[in-house]
Design an enzyme around this catalytic site. Structure first.
Site, short mmCIF file in Angstrom:
data_model
loop_
_atom_site.label_atom_id
_atom_site.label_comp_id
_atom_site.label_asym_id
_atom_site.label_seq_id
_atom_site.Cartn_x
_atom_site.Cartn_y
_atom_site.Cartn_z
N LYS A 285 5.60 -24.90 -49.99
CA LYS A 285 4.16 -24.76 -49.80
C LYS A 285 3.45 -25.84 -50.62
CE LYS A 285 1.01 -20.91 -49.20
NZ LYS A 285 0.83 -19.48 -49.09
N GLU A 399 -1.26 -3.33 -45.38
CA GLU A 399 -2.46 -2.54 -45.69
C GLU A 399 -2.23 -1.06 -45.44
OE1 GLU A 399 -2.45 -5.42 -44.09
OE2 GLU A 399 -3.73 -6.72 -45.30
N ARG A 427 -6.82 -2.54 -40.36
CA ARG A 427 -5.42 -2.26 -40.10
C ARG A 427 -5.04 -0.81 -40.40
NH1 ARG A 427 -1.68 -6.67 -39.94
NH2 ARG A 427 -2.61 -7.85 -38.24
C1 LIG Z 1 -3.57 -8.25 -42.33
C2 LIG Z 1 -3.82 -9.39 -43.27
N1 LIG Z 1 -3.82 -9.15 -44.59
C3 LIG Z 1 -4.05 -10.18 -45.45
C4 LIG Z 1 -4.27 -11.45 -44.99
C5 LIG Z 1 -4.62 -12.56 -45.95
N2 LIG Z 1 -3.56 -13.61 -45.94
C6 LIG Z 1 -3.75 -14.75 -45.27
S1 LIG Z 1 -2.42 -15.77 -45.40
C7 LIG Z 1 -1.60 -14.68 -46.38
C8 LIG Z 1 -0.24 -15.02 -46.89
C9 LIG Z 1 0.68 -15.37 -45.80
O1 LIG Z 1 1.92 -15.72 -46.33
P1 LIG Z 1 3.00 -16.33 -45.38
O2 LIG Z 1 3.05 -15.59 -44.11
O3 LIG Z 1 4.28 -16.43 -46.15
O4 LIG Z 1 2.45 -17.77 -45.03
P2 LIG Z 1 2.29 -19.02 -46.03
O5 LIG Z 1 0.84 -19.04 -46.43
O6 LIG Z 1 3.18 -18.83 -47.19
O7 LIG Z 1 2.63 -20.19 -45.20
C10 LIG Z 1 -2.37 -13.53 -46.59
C11 LIG Z 1 -1.95 -12.39 -47.42
C12 LIG Z 1 -4.27 -11.63 -43.60
N3 LIG Z 1 -4.53 -12.82 -43.05
N4 LIG Z 1 -4.04 -10.59 -42.78
#
Ligand SMILES: Cc1ncc(C[n+]2csc(CCOP(=O)(O)OP(=O)(O)O)c2C)c(N)n1
Length: 666
Positions: A285, A399, A427
């Site tokens: 990342k 959630e 959610r």
């Molecule tokens: C239901 C929901 N909860 C929280 C989020 C906030 N959120 C956006 S990106 C993320 C992390 C995602 O991590 P990952 O899937 O590993 O992708 P990366 O950013 O590491 O590429 C979160 C928690 C969201 N988009 N949707």
């Protein structure tokens, strides 16, 4: 670099990638990183996730034929390279601006955006649905879901994996494993993926076995299928517990997600498979921008920053206030003079105010627990985590689990606070109803980003919480207008031992005034200006600044208005509110949420039921999801900024010819 030298400027569609050498592709990757960093440094956006998938996106577009083949980006916050390679390079400077390119995939924006995303963990379900539809129509296009290890903590992803294993269609799931959600990824799954990655013996065998097989004359990659099948047997020896294989997927990986050539080879083979496959890709990342590589959590989603210096250092935490002397004084409701109070609780944003308030509550009561679904930083819980690590829980992007887990804690006498964005609590509506409200368990929900949210577009607006949760029995919903009021509400809710929600916007707290410091009375709001006018503006706290602005503008038109901060969106002291509605000629309810099912509709019904004399009007958001823009712009579009509110009140006033102007000003 001039446009002529720029490779990216010559890519109008993914097809244009196909004739480039690997050397050129690596140069292209560097260019893309530069564009992403420079664009995001100016107008903010998701940085680290996008920098991590540049090579992966290039390889995907080399192998798959978008838009016939479809790529579904989970969350969608990592789609910038995809947008740049699918004909949106020239528009890229408009990223996340009102009327510009969205920061997430959007079907209306391009045929290459196969599915809108924004909330996590949807990609496998959506991709499976799309693929099934394609196959039922006799089409044989490929469908790829790209899901991060963070999004894979969400329950929906497992439901989809299970179903995909059953349907056995050739779904391609790319697991983009960077060990990070927004913060470091958590939970058993994350440990499991690390174990998969770390099995050096297995990796060694896989590499050698694959390349040996492919070097065999004539057979080569045509026999890859067989190799994959054989590897199952191999795994039975070396690796007996591959979760994905057990669900009915082939599993390929881990693969270096920054090696375009290697990725491409694997994806070419995977493309030919006739059954579902998980391709486990390891990425970094923030790759290529040292600040983001070092601290991907802080560079996940950023506002503007200096490329050479990185993000501005965070403000030091405000000194903890001494609350022992701060017992609220009961005073009359009428506040003729506005006292600006020292900003100790309301300093900074509402999120800051929440974080100070929960820290304070946690210090006084060891039963106070904080729970987040992968949003530790966004919800401001890091100081709480540092102060009370055993009472802080990050459950991953889950959630639903966060809510029911909190219900369990509450059933054991704890005081759990679930800090979650308004949009993401959507959610867990059933868990709020079934596990919390029905059992009257004292879970407190801190609903951040309630109302309009800047820059992220429709998927992230917090417009539904009032309408979703007002009808739920036993639920209290509070809406603070400032930081000190938020603290009052948090303390009140924790003491009340009932389910409750505090909804607050992504905005700076206004300067504190005395009226906002008054103690809470169940079901009652508070007048922040009470002149005995004939018009009253009753509002949800987040619109405090806009309502003041409207009141000033109305005075300019010779219309005075009293201002009533609702505080309690539920329960409502109906006698009290009915009495207020009998005092005014025109009562305008203004809320930062959808009108249908909102507070104003309820108040209108109450006025009718009690035969109140005031004309009732409601302002809010009607029949849309909001759009891309800054919160101020969105408020303006919806007529909820000072100008819009004043114009509506002026119109209502004219429509009803309520009073001669002369009676309006005291
Ligand atoms: C239901 C929901 N909860 C929280 C989020 C906030 N959120 C956006 S990106 C993320 C992390 C995602 O991590 P990952 O899937 O590993 O992708 P990366 O950013 O590491 O590429 C979160 C928690 C969201 N988009 N949707």
């Amino acid at each position: 670099m001039s446009e002529a030298e720029s490779l990216l400027a010559q890519i109008y569609e993914p097809q244009d990638l196909k004739n480039l050498s690997f050397k050129a592709l690596n140069q292209l990757a560097a260019e893309i990183r530069e564009i992403i960093v420079s664009t995001v440094s100016k107008q903010g956006g998701h940085l680290a996730s996008n920098l991590g998938v540049v090579e992966l996106t290039i390889a995907l577009h080399r192998v798959f034929n978008s838009p016939q083949d479809k790529i579904i980006w989970d969350v969608g916050h990592q789609c910038y390279t995809h947008k740049l390679l699918t004909g949106r390079y020239e528009e890229f400077p408009s990223l996340r601006q009102a009327g510009g390119l969205a920061g997430f995939p959007k079907r209306t924006e391009s045929p290459h955006d196969a599915f809108n995303t924004g909330h996590a963990s949807t990609s496998i379900s959506a991709a499976l649905g799309i693929l099934t539809g394609e196959w039922l129509q006799g089409k044989r296009n490929r469908v790829v879901a790209v899901i991060g290890d963070g999004a894979l903590t969400g329950g929906l992803a497992y439901e989809a994996l299970s179903h995909a294993g059953q349907l056995h269609l050739p779904l391609v799931v790319i697991l983009n494993d960077n060990k990070m959600s927004i913060s470091p990824n958590v939970g058993g799954l994350s440990k499991y993926l690390s174990r998969l990655t770390m099995k050096a013996r297995y990796q060694w065998f896989r590499r050698n076995f694959d390349s040996m097989a492919k070097r065999l004359p004539l057979v080569g990659s045509a026999f890859f299928d067989m190799v994959v099948r054989l590897k199952r047997a191999v795994k039975a020896v070396f690796y007996t517990d591959n979760f994905f294989v057990d669900l009915g997927f082939e599993y390929v990986g881990p693969i270096d997600g920054h090696h375009i050539q290697q990725l491409e080879q694997v994806l070419q083979d995977v493309r030919r498979l006739d059954r579902p496959v998980v391709v486990h890709v390891i990425t970094r990342k923030g790759k290529g921008y040292q600040f983001a590589e070092k601290d991907p959590g802080s560079y996940h989603g950023v506002s503007s920053f200096s490329i050479s210096g990185g993000l501005a250092p965070e403000e030091p935490a405000a000194e903890e206030p001494d609350t022992s002397q701060q017992e609220p004084v009961l005073s009359p409701v009428t506040i003729p003079v506005i006292n600006i109070l020292p900003d100790r609780w309301g300093n900074g944003s509402f999120t800051d105010a929440f974080n100070r308030a929960i820290l304070d509550a946690g210090g006084r009561d060891t039963r106070v627990m904080a729970i987040t679904a992968a949003m530790e930083k966004g919800t401001g819980l890091s100081p709480f985590k540092a102060a009370f690590p055993t009472r802080f829980f990050d459950v991953g992007i889950a959630e639903e689990h966060a809510v029911t887990f909190a219900a369990g804690l509450a059933a054991q006498g704890m005081r759990p606070v679930v800090a979650v964005y308004s949009t993401f609590i959507q959610r867990a509506v059933d868990q709020v109803i079934h596990d919390v409200a029905m059992q009257k368990l004292p879970v407190l929900f801190a609903l951040d980003r309630a109302g309009f949210v800047s820059d992220d577009g429709e998927t992230h607006q917090g417009l539904f919480d009032i309408a979703l949760f007002r009808p739920v029995p036993n639920m209290t919903i509070l809406a603070p207008a400032g930081g000190l009021e938020l603290k009052r509400m948090l303390d009140w809710a924790l003491a009340s031992v009932e389910p409750a929600m505090i909804r607050y916007p992504k905005a700076l707290c206004p300067p504190e005034i005395h009226a906002l410091s008054l103690p809470l009375e169940r079901g009652k709001g508070v007048f922040i200006r009470e002149w005995g006018a004939s018009v009253c503006l009753a509002f949800t706290g987040s619109l405090y600044t806009e309502v003041w602005d409207a009141a000033d503008r109305l005075l300019g038109l010779n219309i005075a208005a009293d201002l009533y901060n609702l505080r309690f969106l539920k329960p409502v002291h109906e006698d009290y509110l009915a009495k207020i509605m009998n005092r005014y000629e025109l009562m305008v309810f203004i809320e930062e949420g959808i009108i249908e099912g909102g507070f104003g509709e309820y108040a209108t019904e109450l006025a009718y039921r009690r035969q109140c004399t005031a004309q009732i009007r409601v302002l809010g958001i009607r029949g849309n999801f909001g759009t891309l823009g800054k919160r101020e712009e969105l408020l303006h579009i919806s007529g909820l900024d000072g100008e819009g509110i004043a114009a509506s009140v002026r119109r209502f006033y004219g429509e009803n010819r309520i009073l001669p102007y002369s009676r309006m000003v005291p």
